[in-house]
Design a protein around this motif. Structure first.
Motif, PDB file in Angstrom:
ATOM      1  N   ALA A 693       0.821  -1.210   0.000  1.00 46.92           N
ATOM      2  CA  ALA A 693       0.000   0.000   0.000  1.00 46.92           C
ATOM      3  C   ALA A 693       0.855   1.261   0.000  1.00 46.92           C
ATOM      4  CB  ALA A 693      -0.921   0.010   1.216  1.00 46.92           C
ATOM      5  N   TRP A 695       2.842   4.329  -0.830  1.00 46.63           N
ATOM      6  CA  TRP A 695       2.924   5.113  -2.068  1.00 46.63           C
ATOM      7  C   TRP A 695       4.344   5.116  -2.612  1.00 46.63           C
ATOM      8  CZ3 TRP A 695       5.856   9.208  -3.654  1.00 46.63           C
ATOM      9  CH2 TRP A 695       5.484   9.795  -4.860  1.00 46.63           C
ATOM     10  N   ARG A 698       4.958   1.903  -4.494  1.00 49.93           N
ATOM     11  CA  ARG A 698       4.170   1.856  -5.732  1.00 49.93           C
ATOM     12  C   ARG A 698       4.720   2.820  -6.783  1.00 49.93           C
ATOM     13  NH1 ARG A 698      -0.921   3.775  -4.993  1.00 49.93           N
ATOM     14  NH2 ARG A 698      -0.521   4.610  -2.894  1.00 49.93           N
ATOM     15  N   ASP A 722      -1.925  -0.541  -6.659  1.00 49.04           N
ATOM     16  CA  ASP A 722      -3.032   0.262  -6.140  1.00 49.04           C
ATOM     17  C   ASP A 722      -3.011   1.622  -6.839  1.00 49.04           C
ATOM     18  OD1 ASP A 722      -4.776   1.820  -4.658  1.00 49.04           O
ATOM     19  OD2 ASP A 722      -4.182   0.928  -2.744  1.00 49.04           O
ATOM     20  N   GLU A 723      -4.138   2.045  -7.419  1.00 52.28           N
ATOM     21  CA  GLU A 723      -4.190   3.257  -8.221  1.00 52.28           C
ATOM     22  C   GLU A 723      -4.226   4.537  -7.397  1.00 52.28           C
ATOM     23  OE1 GLU A 723      -7.638   2.946 -10.604  1.00 52.28           O
ATOM     24  OE2 GLU A 723      -6.981   1.143 -11.676  1.00 52.28           O
ATOM     25  N   ARG A 724      -4.508   4.456  -6.125  1.00 51.26           N
ATOM     26  CA  ARG A 724      -4.743   5.653  -5.332  1.00 51.26           C
ATOM     27  C   ARG A 724      -3.525   6.577  -5.329  1.00 51.26           C
ATOM     28  NH1 ARG A 724      -6.071   3.423   0.361  1.00 51.26           N
ATOM     29  NH2 ARG A 724      -4.450   1.964  -0.333  1.00 51.26           N
ATOM     30  N   GLU A 725      -3.755   7.856  -5.714  1.00 50.96           N
ATOM     31  CA  GLU A 725      -2.751   8.922  -5.670  1.00 50.96           C
ATOM     32  C   GLU A 725      -1.482   8.554  -6.439  1.00 50.96           C
ATOM     33  OE1 GLU A 725      -2.104   9.566  -1.532  1.00 50.96           O
ATOM     34  OE2 GLU A 725      -3.964  10.680  -1.257  1.00 50.96           O
ATOM     35  N   ARG A 745      -6.048   4.285 -16.569  1.00 50.27           N
ATOM     36  CA  ARG A 745      -5.850   4.669 -15.182  1.00 50.27           C
ATOM     37  C   ARG A 745      -6.320   6.111 -15.005  1.00 50.27           C
ATOM     38  NH1 ARG A 745      -5.401   0.007 -14.933  1.00 50.27           N
ATOM     39  NH2 ARG A 745      -3.924  -1.275 -13.761  1.00 50.27           N
ATOM     40  N   CYS A 747      -4.924   8.611 -13.251  1.00 48.82           N
ATOM     41  CA  CYS A 747      -3.826   9.591 -13.285  1.00 48.82           C
ATOM     42  C   CYS A 747      -2.702   9.039 -14.152  1.00 48.82           C
ATOM     43  CB  CYS A 747      -3.298   9.870 -11.882  1.00 48.82           C
ATOM     44  SG  CYS A 747      -4.558  10.485 -10.748  1.00 48.82           S
ATOM     45  N   ARG A 767     -11.990   7.225 -17.765  1.00 51.51           N
ATOM     46  CA  ARG A 767     -11.300   7.035 -16.489  1.00 51.51           C
ATOM     47  C   ARG A 767     -10.373   8.195 -16.134  1.00 51.51           C
ATOM     48  NH1 ARG A 767      -8.879   1.901 -14.276  1.00 51.51           N
ATOM     49  NH2 ARG A 767      -9.557   3.101 -12.488  1.00 51.51           N
ATOM     50  N   THR A 769      -8.768  11.381 -14.937  1.00 51.30           N
ATOM     51  CA  THR A 769      -9.116  12.550 -14.128  1.00 51.30           C
ATOM     52  C   THR A 769      -7.941  13.512 -13.973  1.00 51.30           C
ATOM     53  OG1 THR A 769      -8.513  11.414 -12.070  1.00 51.30           O
ATOM     54  CG2 THR A 769     -10.814  11.241 -12.808  1.00 51.30           C
TER      55      THR A 769
END
Length: 818
Positions: A693, A695, A698, A722-725, A745, A747, A767, A769
């Motif tokens: 998890a 960052w 990743r 994990d795509e978050r941030e 994705r 971002c 997708r 953003t």
């Protein structure tokens, strides 16, 4: 000799006032005549006597008591003629000291009347030396004269920079009747740089844009010196790529460290003489000082690693002091990574960048560029067809064959692969030793053989004697910590060994053999008159290793294993040594030494691990012992240590700990180490980190995509992050299509040059953003095509643009540095 004292005496000859915004007659400036005189003619013998003593020491002339009075009188008469010459200060300066001295000699014909011929010769030398100091004073005195002289010199200097650096050697293209080097524009391949912050890699020109102090790391053959040449030539020509427009009007100083390291970093006015610029004596007095004081310089300090380790701290102090003393200039310092520690110049606000290994696209581009250059001098259609066939089979080979792909990581190795592939009609050796042996054979034998020509110098040496003699030169450089040697030293070294090599001894002495090695082997060059080096440091290291192995001098290697200059030599020695010799060398690296500092002991053990992959045959017990001794060393406790493990190569993947039970901080360090190894075997290890998890972990995994097989990395790593941030980087069409196959994705970080059509087709509109355009988009930018992305909220631009238009309503634009 006291230069300041000479300057004071010369200044005394002239009045303090007078115009400085236009040319002025010298006769009106002398202080012993006119309305504002501060001297009388009776003062001239006093000044002449003082000048005589100091200038004689400067030019190494011995003045005896017998002739001193006569020479003093002659020099006083010469100084008196300053009041009669019909020259202004600008014209005098442009004449130069030799021609100006002749003018004074004509103006004072009776100065030598009482001198014997030998003493008249001494007076002539003194007169020219004094004239040089007078012209320096006149230049410094008048901004008008200085500006006019500076402009004229800089025009000539720029032409000389282009002439000296606007060409590259492309190994092996000089088959048949092709030249040995090629224009820089035709041969240059844009290099990629990366930082340790997890951001995208970027072309070097973009990475350097806007930065005034950069320390650039790169392994041997990665293109550091080529980039220095490219920058120098582009600035000298005024032909700059858009990202580097800020360098326009600067004056480039190419400063190879190997040229001046014995005397330390030179002062500005000594830059040109230190690097042996042939017209250094013609630079206007104080010119380099004025360039730097006005913040106009581009200082390209190339090869910190070529300074001995015990002298690098002095070099570092100079690189701290000079940018502070002369603000506003641009500095680029290059080094092999192992030569300087992380943050070596960070206290002086130097940004650290690293030249990336060639990406798949870079390797393809280099191979195509090499073959395009090779075609330029081929007229036979069948030969052109064969060359095109070689090009395609080589491209397939480096994509499919792991060993070749691992070798093709920098321009030097790619060039050798291209040359050998063509030279051997499609056959390539595998492994480092086989590659270098084949390269030596190609460079030492094929040139004249394929041209079907008789030896032009009357010397015909077989390959092995040439290698033996070249090894002697390389070994001397290794022992003496040099990458360049004086020509006289090279002749002396050859003279010691030629009698023991019958093929050479029968054909000539040191001078003749030296010229033959220089002109016919393709491995040596004379970078400046009176000096010689190898065309690339890698050949020097390899030949040094051959020499050490032949001498069975493994204790010699072990004693120096803590020095970074010896790393490549030791690794190559392992590839050349027999099994028992490899075992002895590796055991020696592992053994405890009473005088070893802890950091040196660690370095030796890591080097032993790095050598394993080069040993073609090794006792399993020795291999196991190396693993055992180094197991604890491959759990880095800092990011610096994690990066340092990268140079070991794929073998370190076998020793890294299982990441499943470690903290996020340690997992990040392990990711840094594994992604520093550009080998697809790293993917198997990175799979065990993809579920983190963190960052930082990743981001590191995402940023490493371009180093590996696109589709495999996409399926095994990118698809699981994990795509978050997280920004997902895309650098070429293959990656863009792979990311689309994964469903896109939110971002995306665009790190390569794409057309709007390619982006609108490749990105998943539903997708997206946040879009980061991490490359230079040009001066005027119409972004109306972004309207196809209905969910886009944020647009990041890594480069300022003159005008950005067409941004859809509601999209926030963030510009780097804004």
């Amino acid at each position: 000799m006291d230069p300041a004292a000479i300057a004071t005496l010369v200044q005394e000859l002239f009045v303090a006032d007078g115009p400085v915004d236009r040319p002025v007659r010298i006769a009106s400036l002398v202080a012993f005549q006119g309305d504002h005189r501060t001297l009388t003619e009776r003062d001239l013998p006093r000044i002449a006597s003082a000048l005589l003593e100091d200038v004689a020491k400067e030019i190494d002339e011995e003045i005896t008591d017998r002739v001193r009075p006569q020479l003093t009188d002659a020099l006083a008469r010469t100084l008196h003629s300053l009041g009669t010459v019909d020259l202004d200060d600008l014209r005098a300066v442009r004449l130069g000291s030799e021609a100006f001295a002749r003018h004074l000699a004509v103006a004072a014909p009776d100065a030598d009347e009482e001198l014997a011929p030998a003493d008249a010769h001494t007076h002539a030398a003194l007169r020219e030396a004094v004239c040089a100091h007078i012209l320096r004073f006149l230049t410094i005195r008048s901004p008008f004269v200085a500006a006019a002289e500076d402009a004229a010199f800089e025009e000539r200097y720029a032409q000389d920079i282009v002439a000296a650096h606007d060409h590259l050697t492309i190994y092996g293209i000089d088959l048949t009747h092709s030249p040995d080097s090629w224009p820089l524009d035709a041969a240059y391949l844009s290099l990629e740089t990366e930082t340790d912050g997890g951001g995208p890699s970027a072309p070097a020109e973009q990475a350097l844009a806007g930065r005034t102090r950069v320390l650039l790391w790169g392994v041997a053959g990665s293109g550091k010196t080529t980039l220095v040449q490219r920058l120098a030539v582009s600035v000298a020509r005024g032909d700059l790529p858009a990202p580097l427009e800020g360098l326009r009007g600067r004056v480039p100083f190419v400063l190879p460290v190997r040229r001046f390291r014995r005397d330390g970093f030179p002062e500005p006015d000594g830059f040109l003489s230190a690097v042996r610029y042939p017209h250094a004596a013609a630079q206007p007095p104080g010119w380099a000082e004025r360039v730097l004081s006005r913040g106009r310089g581009l200082l390209l300090v190339d090869g910190v690693d070529e300074a001995p380790e015990d002298e690098r701290e002095r070099l570092r102090e100079a690189l701290r002091e000079l940018p502070t003393r002369y603000p506003g200039n641009v500095w680029l310092v290059t080094s092999r990574p192992s030569a300087v520690r992380e943050n070596w110049l960070s206290s002086e606000r130097f940004t650290e960048l690293k030249l990336s290994p060639l990406s798949r696209e870079g390797v393809t581009a280099f191979i195509r560029r090499w073959h395009a250059a090779a075609r330029q001098d081929i007229t036979d259609g069948a030969d052109l067809d064969r060359l095109s066939g070689y090009e395609e089979t080589l491209l397939d080979a480096v994509r499919i064959t792991r060993d070749l792909g691992r070798l093709a990581t920098n321009p030097l190795m790619c060039g050798l692969l291209c040359a050998l592939h063509r030279d051997r009609r499609g056959y390539l050796p595998r492994g480092r030793k086989a590659l270098y042996d084949a390269a030596l054979s190609m460079l030492l034998e094929r040139r004249d053989r394929e041209r079907a020509m008789l030896p032009p110098d009357g010397i015909d040496l077989p390959q092995e004697p040439k290698i033996q003699l070249l090894q002697k030169l390389a070994h001397w450089m290794l022992v003496n910590g040099r990458s360049e040697m004086d020509r006289a030293t090279a002749l002396e070294t050859l003279g010691q060994y030629i009698p023991a090599i019958p093929h050479a001894a029968r054909q000539g002495g040191p001078e003749e053999i030296y010229r033959h090695l220089l002109n016919r082997t393709g491995l040596l060059r004379e970078p400046t008159p009176g000096s010689v080096d190898f065309v690339h440091r890698t050949f020097q290291d390899y030949l040094s290793a051959r020499a050490v192995v032949e001498r069975h001098d493994f204790d010699f290697l072990i004693d120096h294993a803590h020095l970074d200059d010896w790393e490549e030599v030791i690794r190559m020695s392992v590839s050349l040594a027999r099994p028992d010799e490899c075992a002895y060398l590796l055991e020696g690296l592992l053994a405890a030494r009473k005088d070893a500092r802890p950091v040196h002991a660690r370095h030796r053990k890591l080097l032993a691990a790095a050598c394993l992959e080069h040993a073609t045959e090794l006792d399993p017990e020795v291999r196991s012992r190396v693993h055992r001794y180094t197991r604890d060393l491959v759990r880095p406790t800092s990011l610096e240590g994690a990066r340092a493990l990268g140079w070991i190569g794929p073998i370190v993947l076998e020793m890294l700990p299982d990441p499943s039970g470690v903290s996020d901080e340690e997992a990040h360090r392990l990711a840094v180490t594994a992604t520093s190894i550009a080998d697809d075997r790293a993917i198997d290890y990175l799979v065990r980190l993809r579920g983190r998890a963190s960052w930082a972990v990743r981001a590191r995994l995402a940023a490493a995509w371009r180093r590996y097989d696109t589709d495999r990395y996409a399926e095994e790593i990118i698809a699981h992050l994990d795509e978050r941030e997280l920004d997902f980087p895309v650098s070429d069409l293959e990656e863009l299509r792979a990311l689309r196959r994964l469903g896109g994705r939110p971002c995306v970080q665009i790190a390569g040059a794409f057309t709007p059509e390619q982006l609108t087709e490749g990105l998943v509109a539903e997708r997206l953003t946040e879009l980061w355009l991490a490359y230079d988009l040009g001066a005027d930018l119409d972004l109306s095509w972004l309207a196809v992305f209905p969910r886009l909220e944020i647009l990041r631009l890594s480069h300022r643009n003159a005008e950005v238009t067409g941004v859809p309503e509601g999209v926030q634009v963030i510009v780097a540095g804004a």
